[in-house]
Design an enzyme around this catalytic site. Structure first.
Site, PDB file in Angstrom:
ATOM      1  N   HIS A 170       0.804  -1.234   0.000  1.00  0.00           N
ATOM      2  CA  HIS A 170       0.000   0.000   0.000  1.00  0.00           C
ATOM      3  C   HIS A 170       0.831   1.275   0.000  1.00  0.00           C
ATOM      4  CE1 HIS A 170      -3.848  -2.115   1.099  1.00  0.00           C
ATOM      5  NE2 HIS A 170      -2.991  -2.957   1.647  1.00  0.00           N
TER       6      HIS A 170
ATOM      7  N   LYS B 261      -8.980  13.409   4.692  1.00  0.00           N
ATOM      8  CA  LYS B 261      -8.005  12.315   4.651  1.00  0.00           C
ATOM      9  C   LYS B 261      -6.985  12.573   5.748  1.00  0.00           C
ATOM     10  CE  LYS B 261      -7.064  13.584   0.308  1.00  0.00           C
ATOM     11  NZ  LYS B 261      -7.228  12.301  -0.389  1.00  0.00           N
ATOM     12  N   ARG B 262      -6.128  11.584   6.014  1.00  0.00           N
ATOM     13  CA  ARG B 262      -5.066  11.818   6.980  1.00  0.00           C
ATOM     14  C   ARG B 262      -4.208  13.010   6.533  1.00  0.00           C
ATOM     15  NH1 ARG B 262      -4.318   8.016  11.368  1.00  0.00           N
ATOM     16  NH2 ARG B 262      -2.316   9.025  11.621  1.00  0.00           N
TER      17      ARG B 262
ATOM     18  N   LYS C  78       0.141  14.396   0.731  1.00  0.00           N
ATOM     19  CA  LYS C  78      -1.262  14.618   0.334  1.00  0.00           C
ATOM     20  C   LYS C  78      -1.542  16.101   0.062  1.00  0.00           C
ATOM     21  CE  LYS C  78      -2.849  10.596   3.026  1.00  0.00           C
ATOM     22  NZ  LYS C  78      -3.530   9.648   2.106  1.00  0.00           N
TER      23      LYS C  78
ATOM     24  N   THR D 248      -8.939   6.054  -1.634  1.00  0.00           N
ATOM     25  CA  THR D 248     -10.280   5.474  -1.714  1.00  0.00           C
ATOM     26  C   THR D 248     -11.328   6.548  -1.417  1.00  0.00           C
ATOM     27  OG1 THR D 248      -9.906   4.687   0.543  1.00  0.00           O
ATOM     28  CG2 THR D 248      -9.750   3.062  -1.217  1.00  0.00           C
TER      29      THR D 248
ATOM     30  N   LYS E   6     -15.162   7.449  -2.981  1.00  0.00           N
ATOM     31  CA  LYS E   6     -16.365   7.703  -2.168  1.00  0.00           C
ATOM     32  C   LYS E   6     -16.995   9.041  -2.549  1.00  0.00           C
ATOM     33  CE  LYS E   6     -14.112   5.150   1.461  1.00  0.00           C
ATOM     34  NZ  LYS E   6     -13.143   5.232   2.565  1.00  0.00           N
TER      35      LYS E   6
HETATM   36  C1  26Q Z   1       3.720   0.475  10.167  1.00  0.00           C
HETATM   37  C2  26Q Z   1       4.663   0.151  11.108  1.00  0.00           C
HETATM   38  C3  26Q Z   1       4.571   0.673  12.382  1.00  0.00           C
HETATM   39  C4  26Q Z   1       3.504   1.491  12.706  1.00  0.00           C
HETATM   40  C5  26Q Z   1       2.555   1.803  11.758  1.00  0.00           C
HETATM   41  C6  26Q Z   1       2.663   1.300  10.485  1.00  0.00           C
HETATM   42  C7  26Q Z   1       1.647   1.639   9.486  1.00  0.00           C
HETATM   43  C8  26Q Z   1       0.293   1.670   9.823  1.00  0.00           C
HETATM   44  C9  26Q Z   1      -0.670   2.006   8.903  1.00  0.00           C
HETATM   45  C10 26Q Z   1       1.985   1.919   8.175  1.00  0.00           C
HETATM   46  C11 26Q Z   1       1.010   2.244   7.244  1.00  0.00           C
HETATM   47  C12 26Q Z   1      -0.320   2.286   7.592  1.00  0.00           C
HETATM   48  C13 26Q Z   1      -1.399   2.632   6.651  1.00  0.00           C
HETATM   49  C14 26Q Z   1      -1.237   2.861   5.374  1.00  0.00           C
HETATM   50  C15 26Q Z   1      -2.354   3.244   4.498  1.00  0.00           C
HETATM   51  O1  26Q Z   1      -3.457   3.487   4.948  1.00  0.00           O
HETATM   52  N1  26Q Z   1      -2.110   3.312   3.188  1.00  0.00           N
HETATM   53  C16 26Q Z   1      -3.163   3.668   2.246  1.00  0.00           C
HETATM   54  O2  26Q Z   1      -3.806   2.484   1.829  1.00  0.00           O
HETATM   55  C17 26Q Z   1      -4.929   2.751   1.028  1.00  0.00           C
HETATM   56  C18 26Q Z   1      -5.613   1.446   0.725  1.00  0.00           C
HETATM   57  O3  26Q Z   1      -4.866   0.725  -0.178  1.00  0.00           O
HETATM   58  C19 26Q Z   1      -4.532   3.516  -0.226  1.00  0.00           C
HETATM   59  O4  26Q Z   1      -5.700   3.866  -0.911  1.00  0.00           O
HETATM   60  C20 26Q Z   1      -3.740   4.764   0.121  1.00  0.00           C
HETATM   61  O5  26Q Z   1      -3.244   5.355  -1.047  1.00  0.00           O
HETATM   62  C21 26Q Z   1      -2.588   4.407   1.050  1.00  0.00           C
HETATM   63  O6  26Q Z   1      -1.916   5.569   1.472  1.00  0.00           O
END
Ligand code: 26Q
Length: 827
Positions: A369, A560-561, A566, A668, A672
């Protein structure tokens, strides 16, 4: 079973079904919650109703699990550290078709169903895109009758609650379970022992065969909580199984007898901390010990559970394991599953390496991702060695065998071997989890076409050369049940009245709306419903924040975050540009805009938090400036969540998808918003590219550099200051921020943002500024032409069929999982 007939149930089906929902609801209220009409609160009503609906689900749930077991079907196991489920009641009512019946039941007692639904606390066990995607996928898998299980962690605290104080983000704990959770079932009998630390003994048996024993471990129990996942108008009810950590011993009798009462319970706390809190980062930051513990904890419990289920039908052999289980790894977070399955198969089940490896690689798929290289997960060897010593051995062996294979098959130099290795050499040796995933899975996929290409060509090119057959694309999608049918009932109703309701199960049916763009009456209704959605959001904002907004203004939305890539800051630059134009000419004839932001920043991400502060600061000035005559408003809506998204998205006119090209894997929210009739202003990034393909260039506003142009610009000597010097409007905006125009009483606080833009501008805001402004000008003009705008809005919705998560799931099922639907008959 107590009964002699073939029924699997203890109670009579006829009895339960003829027993009215209304009676059941009354019984829960009286006998479970012990409340009468005088004492029941809205929260009690929520609980009683949810439990009654859950009762209705249970029969289908049990039946689904029973059929899957006796038919010995292949199941999908979706392993994810995050499930951002949101609220469950409204969704269950729609999927099970109980909505209007419940409305009537509550009406009799003077309650409004929507107010009751509003009592539910979000199940916020995720950060953003990746966690919400997992939840949309669960909905689609159930709706498509695919046998599927979600596995994750039952965090006691989900994503933090965001407050705003003096414009700054503050974080509060999200104690989502404090009022109880009517949806989950605690599986007292289902618990597994999870081992940590310890050492590995090598044992040689009489035949001289080597084996390994992981001993002197410190153990924790994983206990199961199940949440039903009902499909839309089908009997399939799948399961989301979340693990909670429990100490193996409540109490150390040794410490207690020594007279140290606190030490006696301390270990219990340490163990149970594992499932305490969701990490609030949405990119990888640092190798936190507890995070690795969480990963291994839920992976080990889930694999033990999967193997237990497999053995019910296959007690003697693992030969068919990969034909009965497809395990999907949601990013690298559960990738420790690869050495864990190897360990179980070899050390506990006695299989040889080759057999275990064949099964493992056939079973796992990995979804990536992220494209940002620094966001790829790495764990230091020393941490793994301490926490999971046997897994480290297995990882080394996987690496050794892989690299040996590469060396014999290809003529590669040491430099390429270095780049392929799972081990990253350096002052501190690291394990690259993505490499482990690519080597240990049969399939790796990106989440949008552009992203999958970037993975093949830029991020993992050597792996792509070695394993071209492993690389796939599955473009993300969203569930229309939640994101249109439930979140936007008025527009959904209009659509169903006009073209029927097949779109709820088959989103491509929305195509039929295309011809209605020519129907003036339909366009009027469309506008009227969008307008009433805006009015509802306005009322909410007025209640929550006391801000008054104009429903006729363009709702320009970025939700979004918060992340530098972004580029919420680019949006801010546009807002200040508009502000300046209006200051220069208060009578300027522009489409009035309400620019809305919502989203959380990771608590330690200072730049992102500063952008939130900047938004609130410019809002304070702009919203109260009489020169502006209400033609421009800026609002930050605190605590973005699934539930808040469900309020904002149906009210949006314009969707901001403005990430630096090449950085957003898919997005995503873009889908929406478009599905709810917002037009998109966006870069050629992530799934925007495919959205443009679907809706046509005339119905989306694309601007800015392309991904390869961004890459080229970065390789050349990009000098953001040149853009600043050359563009008068840009220069003025930047000088205002740096001149404390919006922060007279806190001078200097935004200077780091400005310095960073002028010196580095890593995400190329300045390079895209002119193109963004020009596009926004065109958007403003088009908005004044109501009919033209409405036509495009309808066309956007009509052409969103591709972006249903049903389509994504069919792609996974066919390309990666090889699973088939299983219809559940209720006898
Ligand atoms: C990893 C290691 C330690 C702590 C946290 C993490 C961590 C947690 C969550 C790393 C990444 C995430 C989340 C990533 C995320 O939400 N990515 C998004 O995924 C969506 C679904 O595929 C995409 O549409 C987005 O583009 C992407 O940014």
């Amino acid at each position: 079973m107590a009964k002699t007939d073939t029924s699997m149930f203890f109670t009579d089906r006829e009895t339960l079904e003829s027993y009215s929902l209304s009676n059941q609801f009354a019984e829960h209220l009286e006998f479970v919650l012990v409340k009468d009409r005088f004492t029941a609160t809205a929260n009690d009503i929520y609980f009683a109703l949810s439990m009654s609906i859950r009762d209705r689900l249970i029969r289908k749930w049990l039946r689904t699990q029973h059929i899957h077991k006796v038919k010995d079907v292949k199941r999908v196991y979706y392993l994810s550290l995050e499930f951002l489920m949101g609220r469950l009641l409204g969704n269950a009512l729609i999927n099970m078709d109980y909505y209007s019946e419940c409305q009537q039941i509550l009406e009799k007692d003077g309650y409004v169903l929507e107010d009751i639904i509003d009592k539910e606390h979000d199940m916020g066990l995720g950060n953003g895109g990746l966690g919400r995607l997992a939840s949309c996928f669960l909905d689609s898998m159930a709706t498509l009758d695919l046998p599927a299980f979600g596995y994750g962690i039952r965090y006691e605290f989900g994503i933090f609650k965001q407050g705003i104080e003096h414009g700054n983000q503050v974080e509060y704990p999200d104690n989502w379970l404090s009022f109880g959770n009517p949806w989950e079932i605690f599986r007292r009998e289902l618990s597994y022992r999870i081992k940590f630390y310890g050492k590995v003994d090598t044992v040689v048996n009489e035949q001289g065969k080597l084996s390994f024993k992981w001993t002197e471990t410190e153990d924790v129990l994983a206990t199961a909580y199940d949440t039903p996942v009902p499909g839309y108008k089908t009997n399939t009810v799948n399961n989301l199984r979340l693990w909670q950590a429990k100490a193996t011993q409540e109490f150390s009798f040794h410490d207690f007898n020594q007279g140290n009462y606190l030490a006696a319970v301390e270990n219990k706390n340490v163990s149970e901390n594992i499932s305490k809190v969701l990490y609030p980062n949405d990119t990888y930051i640092g190798g936190k010990f507890l995070r690795l513990k969480q990963q291994y904890f839920f992976v080990s419990a889930s694999l033990q559970d999967i193997i237990r289920k497999y053995k019910i039908n296959h007690p003697a052999s693992f030969k068919e394991f990969a034909d009965k289980a497809a395990i999907q790894l949601n990013d690298t977070h559960p990738v420790i599953a690869i050495p864990e399955l190897m360990r179980i198969l070899m050390d506990e089940e006695g299989l040889g390496w080759d057999e275990a490896w064949r099964i493992t690689t056939k079973t796992f798929g990995y979804t990536n991702h992220t494209v940002v290289p620094e966001a790829l997960e790495e764990w230091s060897v020393s941490i793994l060695e301490e926490l999971l010593p046997r897994h480290l051995q297995i990882i080394y062996e996987i690496n050794q065998r892989f690299l040996d294979g590469v060396r014999t098959k290809y003529k590669v130099d040491d430099n390429i071997i270095k780049q392929l290795s799972i081990i990253k050499e350096g002052p501190e040796k690291k394990i690259r989890m993505a490499h482990l995933a690519i080597i240990g899975c049969h399939a790796i996929n990106g989440v949008a076409a552009l992203h999958s290409d970037i993975l093949k060509n830029d991020i993992f090119p050597h792996f792509y050369k070695i394993f071209p057959e492993k690389f796939f694309n599955v473009t993300n999608g969203i569930t229309q049940r939640r994101w249109l049918r439930a979140a936007n009932p008025s527009v959904a109703g209009l659509i169903s009245d006009s073209i029927g309701d097949e779109w709820i199960k088959d989103l491509s049916k929305l195509k039929k709306l295309e011809k209605l763009t020519g129907d003036a009456q339909f366009r009027d209704s469309w506008r009227a419903y969008k307008w009433s959605n805006k009015k509802e959001l306005i009322d909410y904002i007025k209640t929550e924040q006391g801000i008054i907004l104009d429903p006729d203004s363009m709702f320009d939305v970025q939700v979004k975050r918060f992340h530098e890539y972004k580029r919420q800051l680019l949006n801010v630059l546009h807002v200040i540009t508009l502000y300046n134009r209006l200051k220069d000419n208060p009578d300027l004839n522009i489409s009035p805009r309400t620019v809305m932001f919502a989203g959380k920043a990771a608590p330690a991400y200072l730049q992102a938090k500063l952008v939130i502060k900047l938004i609130n600061s410019i809002g304070e000035i702009i919203n109260n400036d009489p020169d502006i005559k209400d033609k421009l408003k800026v609002v930050f809506l605190p605590n973005y969540s699934v539930t808040l998204a469900e309020k904002i998205i149906p009210a949006a006119d314009l969707s901001e998808q403005i990430s630096t090209a090449g950085f957003e894997a898919s997005g995503t929210g873009n889908m929406k918003l478009a599905l709810n009739g917002a037009l998109t202003v966006g870069t050629m990034d992530g799934a925007n590219v495919e959205m443009r393909e679907e809706v046509g260039d005339d119905n989306i506003f694309i601007f800015g550099l392309l991904a390869d142009e961004v890459a080229k610009l970065k390789k050349s000597k990009y000098n953001p200051r040149e853009y600043y010097e050359k563009d008068e409007e840009l220069k003025r905006v930047i000088d205002m921020i740096s001149g404390n125009y919006f922060n007279r009483f806190e001078p200097g606080i935004f200077q780091i943002l400005v310095d960073d833009l002028l010196k580095t501008d890593y995400y190329c805001l300045f390079a895209d500024y002119a193109s963004y402004i020009k596009t926004q000008d065109a958007i403003g003009e088009l908005f004044a032409d109501k009919d033209a705008w409405t036509k495009k809005s309808i066309l956007n919705v009509a052409r969103m069929g591709k972006f249903s998560s049903d389509r994504s799931i069919r792609d996974y099922a066919q390309l990666i999982w090889n699973v088939k639907p299983v219809k559940i008959d209720i006898e």
